[in-house]
Design a protein around this motif. Structure first.
Motif, PDB file in Angstrom:
ATOM      1  N   ALA A  47      -4.664  10.078   1.670  1.00 34.39           N
ATOM      2  CA  ALA A  47      -4.542   8.729   2.224  1.00 34.39           C
ATOM      3  C   ALA A  47      -5.362   7.699   1.473  1.00 34.39           C
ATOM      4  O   ALA A  47      -4.975   6.521   1.403  1.00 34.39           O
ATOM      5  N   THR A  48      -6.514   8.099   0.904  1.00 36.27           N
ATOM      6  CA  THR A  48      -7.439   7.122   0.315  1.00 36.27           C
ATOM      7  C   THR A  48      -7.805   7.396  -1.137  1.00 36.27           C
ATOM      8  O   THR A  48      -8.460   6.563  -1.772  1.00 36.27           O
ATOM      9  N   HIS A  76       8.164   9.994   8.358  1.00 38.62           N
ATOM     10  CA  HIS A  76       8.029   8.611   8.822  1.00 38.62           C
ATOM     11  C   HIS A  76       9.414   8.059   9.077  1.00 38.62           C
ATOM     12  O   HIS A  76      10.280   8.080   8.197  1.00 38.62           O
ATOM     13  N   GLY A 110      -0.384   4.479   0.772  1.00 36.98           N
ATOM     14  CA  GLY A 110       0.586   3.945   1.723  1.00 36.98           C
ATOM     15  C   GLY A 110       1.570   4.977   2.200  1.00 36.98           C
ATOM     16  O   GLY A 110       2.196   4.798   3.243  1.00 36.98           O
ATOM     17  N   ARG A 113      -0.633   6.962   6.111  1.00 36.13           N
ATOM     18  CA  ARG A 113      -1.600   6.076   6.757  1.00 36.13           C
ATOM     19  C   ARG A 113      -2.410   6.942   7.721  1.00 36.13           C
ATOM     20  O   ARG A 113      -1.833   7.631   8.568  1.00 36.13           O
ATOM     21  N   ALA A 142      -5.178   0.576   3.705  1.00 40.37           N
ATOM     22  CA  ALA A 142      -4.257   1.224   4.644  1.00 40.37           C
ATOM     23  C   ALA A 142      -3.241   0.219   5.181  1.00 40.37           C
ATOM     24  O   ALA A 142      -2.066   0.557   5.378  1.00 40.37           O
ATOM     25  N   ARG A 143      -3.675  -1.012   5.408  1.00 41.40           N
ATOM     26  CA  ARG A 143      -2.765  -2.047   5.897  1.00 41.40           C
ATOM     27  C   ARG A 143      -1.861  -2.571   4.788  1.00 41.40           C
ATOM     28  O   ARG A 143      -0.661  -2.783   5.001  1.00 41.40           O
ATOM     29  N   PRO A 145      -1.359  -1.582   0.825  1.00 45.62           N
ATOM     30  CA  PRO A 145      -1.758  -0.749  -0.316  1.00 45.62           C
ATOM     31  C   PRO A 145      -2.007  -1.518  -1.610  1.00 45.62           C
ATOM     32  O   PRO A 145      -2.734  -1.038  -2.480  1.00 45.62           O
ATOM     33  N   TYR A 299      -7.834   2.005  13.870  1.00 45.01           N
ATOM     34  CA  TYR A 299      -6.615   2.679  14.321  1.00 45.01           C
ATOM     35  C   TYR A 299      -5.755   1.730  15.162  1.00 45.01           C
ATOM     36  O   TYR A 299      -4.541   1.611  14.943  1.00 45.01           O
ATOM     37  N   LEU A 302      -4.115  -1.025  12.962  1.00 41.77           N
ATOM     38  CA  LEU A 302      -2.959  -0.519  12.229  1.00 41.77           C
ATOM     39  C   LEU A 302      -1.742  -0.406  13.148  1.00 41.77           C
ATOM     40  O   LEU A 302      -0.625  -0.767  12.765  1.00 41.77           O
ATOM     41  N   ILE A 307       2.174  -0.027  12.220  1.00 45.02           N
ATOM     42  CA  ILE A 307       1.934   1.218  11.486  1.00 45.02           C
ATOM     43  C   ILE A 307       1.414   2.252  12.473  1.00 45.02           C
ATOM     44  O   ILE A 307       0.480   1.988  13.219  1.00 45.02           O
ATOM     45  N   PRO A 309      -0.503   5.367  12.425  1.00 41.95           N
ATOM     46  CA  PRO A 309      -1.244   6.269  11.533  1.00 41.95           C
ATOM     47  C   PRO A 309      -1.517   7.619  12.182  1.00 41.95           C
ATOM     48  O   PRO A 309      -1.508   7.766  13.408  1.00 41.95           O
TER      49      PRO A 309
END
Length: 367
Positions: A47-48, A76, A110, A113, A142-143, A145, A299, A302, A307, A309
């Motif tokens: 994710a990061t 997703h 992205g 998330r 995260a919001r 990318p 969280y 998002l 989103i 996550p």
């Protein structure tokens, strides 16, 4: 969004392991030291592109192996995407989206998330400003990318500018001259352009995050105390002109010290409970609740963006009393997917004991 399957090859303690996960609650159960956190760390890395435990990639690769591979299938909106990362210590990592190679690893940002809360997050309230800057920047990415590129550009220019200042500083120490700073203004301009963009985004994020932070802390702490976060910038305004003026104002000090003294890399997120700073005043329980509230606020933000996550709680419930456990379970009960690690299953509220997995050294089995 949820992770349907996670596979690791030569990552941390696992020569090879695969885990099929479910929507809703997933509980990884096992004694300390068997590899539960290694699994969720791998998801956090997807994710990061960074670990929440270490600052370099090398420890993620199993001892004796040349590379490590993290592969996960992400669902997703009813579509599945396979993401693969090959970690190569000392060299550029490689990534694939679907079956196609990505041009660079950050192109996968992205795809997953995720919000991860772990014991290390106490550093958000007790540690140095860099921990809080990373919290903001990870949430920004995260919001949106695209901010991964903004961060990378800013850090690249900062590194080059610091190298120039450091070289000139050392030249003066050795020979007594000023050193060659003829290109400093060029780096000033680049730093101001990228820095102003990053600063604007952080300021907007903190403003949007504020009500979610206050609400999360109120719910976790049962209404005891008010959480307030304030962004403290080293530059008065989030504009190129303001950044250039700030750099000019500290120019003599920068030359004397050999480092950049103004910009988003010098900023902090000041955290308070009521009128008092959390750092130095909050109890262990208040600090833990505040760190948890920061993650829950991210969280919630998002989710407000549309989103959904994945939420990871790594060894969290053992640190909470019964009241906080139940309140947290209520807060996250409708999560699309929550992954929980624990040493004692009874620590996890019954409403969150969905799919259960037993973790032993080198293996994970469905209970």
């Amino acid at each position: 969004m949820y992770v349907r399957r996670l596979e690791l090859v030569d990552v941390r303690s696992y020569p090879r392991v695969g885990v099929d996960l479910e929507p809703g609650p997933n509980v990884l159960i096992g004694p300390n030291g068997v590899g539960k956190t290694n699994l969720v760390e791998a998801l956090g890395y997807v994710a990061t592109l960074a670990s929440h435990r270490v600052s370099t990639d090398a420890p993620l690769v199993r001892v004796g192996a040349a590379t490590g591979v993290i592969r996960c299938a992400i669902v997703h909106e009813s579509r599945e995407l396979l993401v693969e990362l090959e970690i190569v210590p000392g060299k550029a990592n490689r990534a694939r989206l679907g079956r196609s190679p990505a041009r660079r690893p950050r192109d996968i940002l992205g795809a997953l998330r995720l919000v991860l809360f772990a014991p290390e997050d106490l550093a958000l309230v007790r540690g140095e400003p860099d921990q809080r800057r990373r919290y903001l920047d990870d949430l920004l990415t995260a919001r949106q990318p695209r901010f991964a590129a903004v961060r990378a550009d800013y850090e690249r220019v900062l590194k080059q500018r610091n190298a120039l200042l450091r070289t000139a500083y050392l030249a003066r120490k050795v020979g007594g001259g000023r050193g060659d700073l003829s290109t400093l203004q060029v780096w000033d301009q680049h730093l101001a352009e990228h820095g102003a963009q990053l600063l604007r985004a952080r300021l907007a994020l903190v403003e949007q995050l504020a009500p979610y932070l206050e609400d999360a802390y109120q719910q976790v702490s049962a209404g005891v105390g008010k959480a307030v976060a304030e962004y403290r910038a080293s530059v008065p305004e989030p504009t190129i002109e303001s950044m250039l003026a700030a750099l000019e104002a500290v120019r003599a000090d920068e030359i004397a010290r050999g480092t950049t003294l103004a910009g988003p890399h010098r900023d902090d997120l000041v955290l308070r409970l009521g009128d008092l700073p959390v750092k130095g005043y909050a109890s262990h329980g208040e600090s833990w609740s505040y760190a948890l509230a920061l993650r829950l606020a991210g969280y919630a933000l998002l989710r407000a963006d549309g989103i959904e996550p994945v939420l990871i709680l790594d060894d969290v419930f053992a640190e909470l009393d019964t009241g906080r456990r139940d309140r947290l379970a209520h807060l996250i009960g409708d999560a699309a997917q929550v992954i929980i690690t624990c040493a004692v299953e009874a620590d996890v509220p019954a409403s969150l004991r969905g799919a259960r997995y037993l973790v032993a050294p080198g293996e994970v089995t469905r209970a």
